[in-house]
Design a protein around this motif. Structure first.
Motif, PDB file in Angstrom:
ATOM      1  N   ARG A 110       0.759  -1.319  -0.033  1.00 55.15           N
ATOM      2  CA  ARG A 110      -0.044   0.154  -0.003  1.00 55.15           C
ATOM      3  C   ARG A 110       0.741   1.324  -0.065  1.00 55.15           C
ATOM      4  O   ARG A 110       0.668   2.232  -0.871  1.00 55.15           O
ATOM      5  N   SER A 111       1.911   1.335   0.646  1.00 52.01           N
ATOM      6  CA  SER A 111       2.956   2.417   0.612  1.00 52.01           C
ATOM      7  C   SER A 111       3.359   2.573  -0.473  1.00 52.01           C
ATOM      8  O   SER A 111       3.522   3.722  -1.039  1.00 52.01           O
ATOM      9  N   ASN A 112       3.804   1.729  -1.359  1.00 48.86           N
ATOM     10  CA  ASN A 112       4.288   1.691  -2.782  1.00 48.86           C
ATOM     11  C   ASN A 112       3.230   2.394  -3.774  1.00 48.86           C
ATOM     12  O   ASN A 112       3.516   3.237  -4.326  1.00 48.86           O
ATOM     13  N   GLU A 113       1.792   1.818  -3.443  1.00 45.22           N
ATOM     14  CA  GLU A 113       0.868   2.565  -4.186  1.00 45.22           C
ATOM     15  C   GLU A 113       0.687   3.963  -4.066  1.00 45.22           C
ATOM     16  O   GLU A 113       0.526   4.801  -4.812  1.00 45.22           O
ATOM     17  N   LEU A 114       0.738   4.337  -2.850  1.00 42.54           N
ATOM     18  CA  LEU A 114       0.476   5.802  -2.391  1.00 42.54           C
ATOM     19  C   LEU A 114       1.546   6.632  -2.972  1.00 42.54           C
ATOM     20  O   LEU A 114       1.420   7.832  -3.287  1.00 42.54           O
ATOM     21  N   ALA A 115       2.937   5.942  -3.055  1.00 44.97           N
ATOM     22  CA  ALA A 115       4.158   6.764  -3.658  1.00 44.97           C
ATOM     23  C   ALA A 115       3.996   6.989  -5.083  1.00 44.97           C
ATOM     24  O   ALA A 115       4.143   8.120  -5.470  1.00 44.97           O
ATOM     25  N   ASP A 116       3.305   5.927  -5.970  1.00 44.51           N
ATOM     26  CA  ASP A 116       3.156   6.153  -6.985  1.00 44.51           C
ATOM     27  C   ASP A 116       2.085   7.259  -7.285  1.00 44.51           C
ATOM     28  O   ASP A 116       2.151   8.080  -8.378  1.00 44.51           O
ATOM     29  N   ALA A 117       1.123   7.258  -6.598  1.00 52.35           N
ATOM     30  CA  ALA A 117       0.173   8.103  -6.509  1.00 52.35           C
ATOM     31  C   ALA A 117       0.675   9.618  -6.367  1.00 52.35           C
ATOM     32  O   ALA A 117       0.234  10.652  -7.246  1.00 52.35           O
ATOM     33  N   ILE A 118       1.433   9.612  -5.571  1.00 53.32           N
ATOM     34  CA  ILE A 118       2.138  11.054  -5.084  1.00 53.32           C
ATOM     35  C   ILE A 118       3.025  11.478  -6.552  1.00 53.32           C
ATOM     36  O   ILE A 118       2.994  12.877  -6.739  1.00 53.32           O
ATOM     37  N   ILE A 119       3.852  10.459  -7.191  1.00 51.98           N
ATOM     38  CA  ILE A 119       4.586  10.966  -8.342  1.00 51.98           C
ATOM     39  C   ILE A 119       3.719  11.441  -9.406  1.00 51.98           C
ATOM     40  O   ILE A 119       3.807  12.378 -10.089  1.00 51.98           O
ATOM     41  N   GLU A 120       2.739  10.691  -9.589  1.00 51.91           N
ATOM     42  CA  GLU A 120       1.676  10.876 -10.601  1.00 51.91           C
ATOM     43  C   GLU A 120       1.004  12.333 -10.376  1.00 51.91           C
ATOM     44  O   GLU A 120       0.894  13.169 -11.470  1.00 51.91           O
ATOM     45  N   ILE A 121       0.579  12.585  -9.186  1.00 50.48           N
ATOM     46  CA  ILE A 121       0.143  14.260  -9.024  1.00 50.48           C
ATOM     47  C   ILE A 121       1.383  15.244  -9.360  1.00 50.48           C
ATOM     48  O   ILE A 121       1.052  16.397  -9.788  1.00 50.48           O
ATOM     49  N   GLY A 122       2.610  15.009  -8.933  1.00 47.65           N
ATOM     50  CA  GLY A 122       3.725  15.885  -9.175  1.00 47.65           C
ATOM     51  C   GLY A 122       3.860  16.000 -10.791  1.00 47.65           C
ATOM     52  O   GLY A 122       4.123  17.118 -11.157  1.00 47.65           O
ATOM     53  N   ILE A 123       3.808  14.971 -11.453  1.00 45.36           N
ATOM     54  CA  ILE A 123       3.775  14.898 -12.956  1.00 45.36           C
ATOM     55  C   ILE A 123       2.816  15.815 -13.357  1.00 45.36           C
ATOM     56  O   ILE A 123       3.271  16.581 -14.388  1.00 45.36           O
ATOM     57  N   ALA A 124       1.524  15.591 -12.891  1.00 49.49           N
ATOM     58  CA  ALA A 124       0.209  16.274 -13.293  1.00 49.49           C
ATOM     59  C   ALA A 124       0.020  17.787 -13.178  1.00 49.49           C
ATOM     60  O   ALA A 124      -0.092  18.480 -13.864  1.00 49.49           O
ATOM     61  N   GLN A 125       0.888  18.368 -11.977  1.00 50.96           N
ATOM     62  CA  GLN A 125       0.903  19.527 -11.524  1.00 50.96           C
ATOM     63  C   GLN A 125       2.192  20.428 -11.951  1.00 50.96           C
ATOM     64  O   GLN A 125       2.504  21.262 -11.757  1.00 50.96           O
ATOM     65  N   ASN A 126       3.046  19.437 -12.544  1.00 52.95           N
ATOM     66  CA  ASN A 126       4.384  19.895 -12.794  1.00 52.95           C
ATOM     67  C   ASN A 126       5.256  20.431 -11.771  1.00 52.95           C
ATOM     68  O   ASN A 126       5.739  21.386 -11.594  1.00 52.95           O
ATOM     69  N   ASP A 127       5.195  19.830 -10.630  1.00 59.44           N
ATOM     70  CA  ASP A 127       5.423  20.300  -9.357  1.00 59.44           C
ATOM     71  C   ASP A 127       6.786  19.096  -9.077  1.00 59.44           C
ATOM     72  O   ASP A 127       6.583  18.192  -8.693  1.00 59.44           O
ATOM     73  N   ILE A 128       8.087  19.696  -9.119  1.00 53.33           N
ATOM     74  CA  ILE A 128       8.980  18.784  -8.976  1.00 53.33           C
ATOM     75  C   ILE A 128       9.404  18.433  -7.606  1.00 53.33           C
ATOM     76  O   ILE A 128       9.730  17.187  -7.143  1.00 53.33           O
ATOM     77  N   TRP A 129       8.728  19.417  -6.617  1.00 52.08           N
ATOM     78  CA  TRP A 129       9.041  18.817  -5.141  1.00 52.08           C
ATOM     79  C   TRP A 129       8.086  17.829  -4.988  1.00 52.08           C
ATOM     80  O   TRP A 129       8.613  16.826  -4.151  1.00 52.08           O
ATOM     81  N   VAL A 130       6.815  17.790  -5.185  1.00 51.78           N
ATOM     82  CA  VAL A 130       6.115  16.622  -5.060  1.00 51.78           C
ATOM     83  C   VAL A 130       6.479  15.278  -5.621  1.00 51.78           C
ATOM     84  O   VAL A 130       6.377  14.180  -5.148  1.00 51.78           O
ATOM     85  N   ARG A 131       6.880  15.657  -6.908  1.00 53.05           N
ATOM     86  CA  ARG A 131       7.407  14.307  -7.616  1.00 53.05           C
ATOM     87  C   ARG A 131       8.593  13.982  -6.915  1.00 53.05           C
ATOM     88  O   ARG A 131       8.795  12.720  -6.817  1.00 53.05           O
ATOM     89  N   ALA A 132       9.683  14.694  -6.276  1.00 50.39           N
ATOM     90  CA  ALA A 132      10.884  14.136  -5.854  1.00 50.39           C
ATOM     91  C   ALA A 132      10.437  13.415  -4.312  1.00 50.39           C
ATOM     92  O   ALA A 132      10.647  12.315  -3.896  1.00 50.39           O
ATOM     93  N   LEU A 133       9.109  13.909  -3.632  1.00 45.04           N
ATOM     94  CA  LEU A 133       8.680  13.303  -2.387  1.00 45.04           C
ATOM     95  C   LEU A 133       8.100  11.823  -2.867  1.00 45.04           C
ATOM     96  O   LEU A 133       8.356  11.169  -2.177  1.00 45.04           O
ATOM     97  N   GLY A 134       7.284  11.728  -3.916  1.00 49.70           N
ATOM     98  CA  GLY A 134       6.965  10.446  -4.130  1.00 49.70           C
ATOM     99  C   GLY A 134       7.633   9.500  -4.637  1.00 49.70           C
ATOM    100  O   GLY A 134       7.815   8.173  -4.329  1.00 49.70           O
ATOM    101  N   MET A 135       9.124   9.993  -5.358  1.00 49.12           N
ATOM    102  CA  MET A 135      10.122   8.982  -5.793  1.00 49.12           C
ATOM    103  C   MET A 135      10.700   8.756  -4.402  1.00 49.12           C
ATOM    104  O   MET A 135      11.343   7.432  -4.164  1.00 49.12           O
ATOM    105  N   MET A 136      10.893   9.579  -3.567  1.00 48.11           N
ATOM    106  CA  MET A 136      11.600   9.115  -2.155  1.00 48.11           C
ATOM    107  C   MET A 136      10.775   8.198  -1.441  1.00 48.11           C
ATOM    108  O   MET A 136      11.315   7.070  -0.969  1.00 48.11           O
ATOM    109  N   ALA A 137       9.528   8.411  -1.406  1.00 52.08           N
ATOM    110  CA  ALA A 137       8.514   7.498  -0.700  1.00 52.08           C
ATOM    111  C   ALA A 137       8.531   6.119  -1.716  1.00 52.08           C
ATOM    112  O   ALA A 137       8.466   4.893  -0.770  1.00 52.08           O
TER     113      ALA A 137
END
Length: 396
Positions: free
Chosen positions: A11-38
Motif C-alpha cells: 500500500r505504501s508503494n501504491e501511495l508513492a506512485d499516486a504522489i509521483i503522478e500528482i507531481g507530474i500532473a501539476q508539474n511540481d518537482i518537489w511533489v514528484r521528488a517526495l513521491g520518488m523518495m517514498a
C-alpha cells in the motif's frame, strides 16, 4: 506513504506512485521528488535493494535541482538503511555527516531521530554493538521527548535495543524490550511490525534454550508473515537455527540453503553471507568438512568485501570449531583466540563464551589441562552472564 511501511508496504508503494503522478500532473518537482523518495523507501521492503537505491538517488537529484537541502538529506536516511548490503557504506557515511548538520540547523528533530535510528541499524548489522546502542539510545531520547507522535519510532528503537540485548547474551532483557515494542505495534495496528517483534521473541527463547517452544512459535508466525511481508526467508533461517540446536542437521542445511539463495536473488548480500556461515556448520554436523570450508570461504569473502570485521570474527570462530572437529587443536586454538579479542571489544558475551569453550576444548586436545581449566572458568562466567543453558551444560 511512510506510515504504511510496517502495516502494508504494498500500500505504501501504491501511495508513492499516486504522489509521483500528482507531481507530474501539476508539474511540481518537489511533489514528484517526495513521491520518488517514498517509493524508494517502500521498495526496500518489497524488492531489489539496488532499485530502491536508484529511486532514492533520483529523488535526491530532484530535491537538489530546486535547492531543497532537507529533502536531499532525507534521501540519505533511506540509503543508509541498506548501504552495507550494496557495498556502498563508505560513500554513504561521507554524506551522512552533512545530512545530520542539515537536520540540526533546520530544527528537523524527527529527521535527526530517524538518522540516528538508521545509524544504529547499520552499526548493529556490522556487529558494532557499542556504537549501535549509543545511536539507538540517542534516538530514543529524542523520540520520548517528541511524545505520542513518535511512538511508532519508539517501537522500532525498543525492538532494536532488544536485538542488541540478544547479541550480548541477555535474552531476558531482550524479551522486555520486545514486549514494549510489540505492545506499541499492536496499539498502532502495525501487524507486520508486531510479527517481527514476535519473531525476535522466538530468538530470545532460543537463547534461553527453549528450542522447541521457539520452533512452535515460528511455525505459528510463518503463514501470516509470508502473507504480509511477501517472503518467509527470515523465518526459514530462524527455523534452521532451532533445528541445528536439536541436531536435525539435514533439515537445517536445506533451510539455510533456501534462505541463502533467496537473499542472493534479492541482492541482500549481507544476510546471504550470514546464511552461508550458518549452513557451513550444518554441513559440518553432517560430516561434510569440504562443503563446510567452501561455505566459510564464501562467507568470509563476502564479509571482507563489505568491510564487516565483526562478522569476519564470527567466521574465525566457526573455522576454529570446524578445525576441532577435524582434530586440529592448534588451529582451533588460534582461531578461538583471534575471535575472542573482537568479542571482548564489542561486549558479545554469548560469542565470547563460545570462543572460551573452543579454547578449552583445543587446550584439552593439546594436553594442557591447566590452561583448559582457566578457559572453562571464563566460559562458565560468560554463560551465567548470558543465561545460556547450552553453554552452561557444555562448560560443566
Amino acid at each position: 506513504a511512510d506510515r504504511y511501511w510496517n502495516i502494508d508496504p504494498h500500500r505504501s508503494n501504491e501511495l508513492a506512485d499516486a504522489i509521483i503522478e500528482i507531481g507530474i500532473a501539476q508539474n511540481d518537482i518537489w511533489v514528484r521528488a517526495l513521491g520518488m523518495m517514498a517509493k524508494g523507501d517502500a521498495v526496500k521492503f518489497l524488492g531489489s535493494q539496488q532499485t530502491a537505491w536508484d529511486l532514492l538517488e533520483e529523488a535526491a537529484n530532484l530535491f537538489t535541482s530546486i535547492g531543497d537541502e532537507v529533502g536531499w538529506a532525507r534521501t540519505w536516511i533511506g540509503r543508509l538503511f541498506f548501504a552495507a548490503q550494496l557495498n556502498r557504506l563508505p560513500e554513504v557515511i561521507a554524506h551522512v555527516e552533512r545530512a545530520r548538520d542539515i537536520f540540526a540547523r533546520n530544527g528537523e528533530m524527527l529527521r535527526l531521530m530517524r538518522l540516528e535510528m538508521t545509524l544504529g541499524t547499520v552499526n548493529w548489522q556490522a556487529e558494532n554493538h557499542v556504537s549501535a546502542e549509543s545511536h539507538y539510545k540517542h534516538a530514543l531520547s529524542v523520540a520520548l521527548a517528541l511524545g505520542k507522535s513518535t511512538e511508532t519510532e519508539a517501537r522500532g528503537i525498543y525492538n532494536n535495543l532488544g536485538l542488541i540485548a540478544q547479541s550480548r547474551g541477555d535474552p531476558n532483557n531482550a524479551l522486555d524490550y520486545f514486549d514494549r515494542a510489540a505492545r506499541l505495534a499492536h496499539e498502532h495496528g502495525e501487524e507486520s511490525a508486531e510479527l517481527i517483534c514476535r519473531l525476535n521473541m522466538a530468538t530470545s527463547r532460543r537463547q534461553l534454550g527453549q528450542f522447541r517452544q521457539a520452533l512452535a512459535l515460528l511455525h505459528e508466525i510463518r503463514p501470516r508473515y509470508l502473507s504480509i511481508r511477501g517472503s518467509d526467508t527470515q523465518i526459514r533461517s530462524d527455523m534452521a537455527d532451532c533445528l541445528m540446536a536439536l541436531n536435525r542437521f539435514e533439515e537445517a542445511d536445506a533451510l539455510y540453503g533456501q534462505a541463502r539463495h533467496a537473499w542472493l536473488a534479492e541482492d541482500v548480500r549481507l544476510y546471504a553471507a550470514r546464511a552461508a556461515l550458518l549452513q557451513a556448520m550444518a554441513e559440518a554436523g553432517l560430516g561434510d568438512a569440504a562443503g563446510a570450508r567452501a561455505l566459510l570461504n564464501q562467507a568470509e569473502a563476502e564479509f571482507s568485501g563489505l568491510k564487516n570485521s565483526g562478522l569476519s570474527a564470527l567466521v574465525q570462530l566457526r573455522r576454529g570449531q570446524l578445525a576441532l572437529r577435524e582434530r586440529e587443536p592448534a588451529q582451533a586454538l588460534a582461531h578461538a583466540r583471534e575471535s575472542a579479542s573482537r568479542f571482548d571489544a564489542e561486549g558479545q558475551v554469548h560469542l565470547r563464551a563460545e570462543a572460551s569453550l573452543l579454547e578449552a576444548d583445543a587446550l584439552l586436545g593439546m594436553g594442557d589441562t591447566a590452561g583448559a581449566g582457566k578457559a572453562l572458568v571464563l566460559t562458565l562466567q560468560c554463560a551465567r552472564a548470558c543465561a545460556s543453558p547450552a553453554l552452561l551444560y557444555s562448560a560443566h
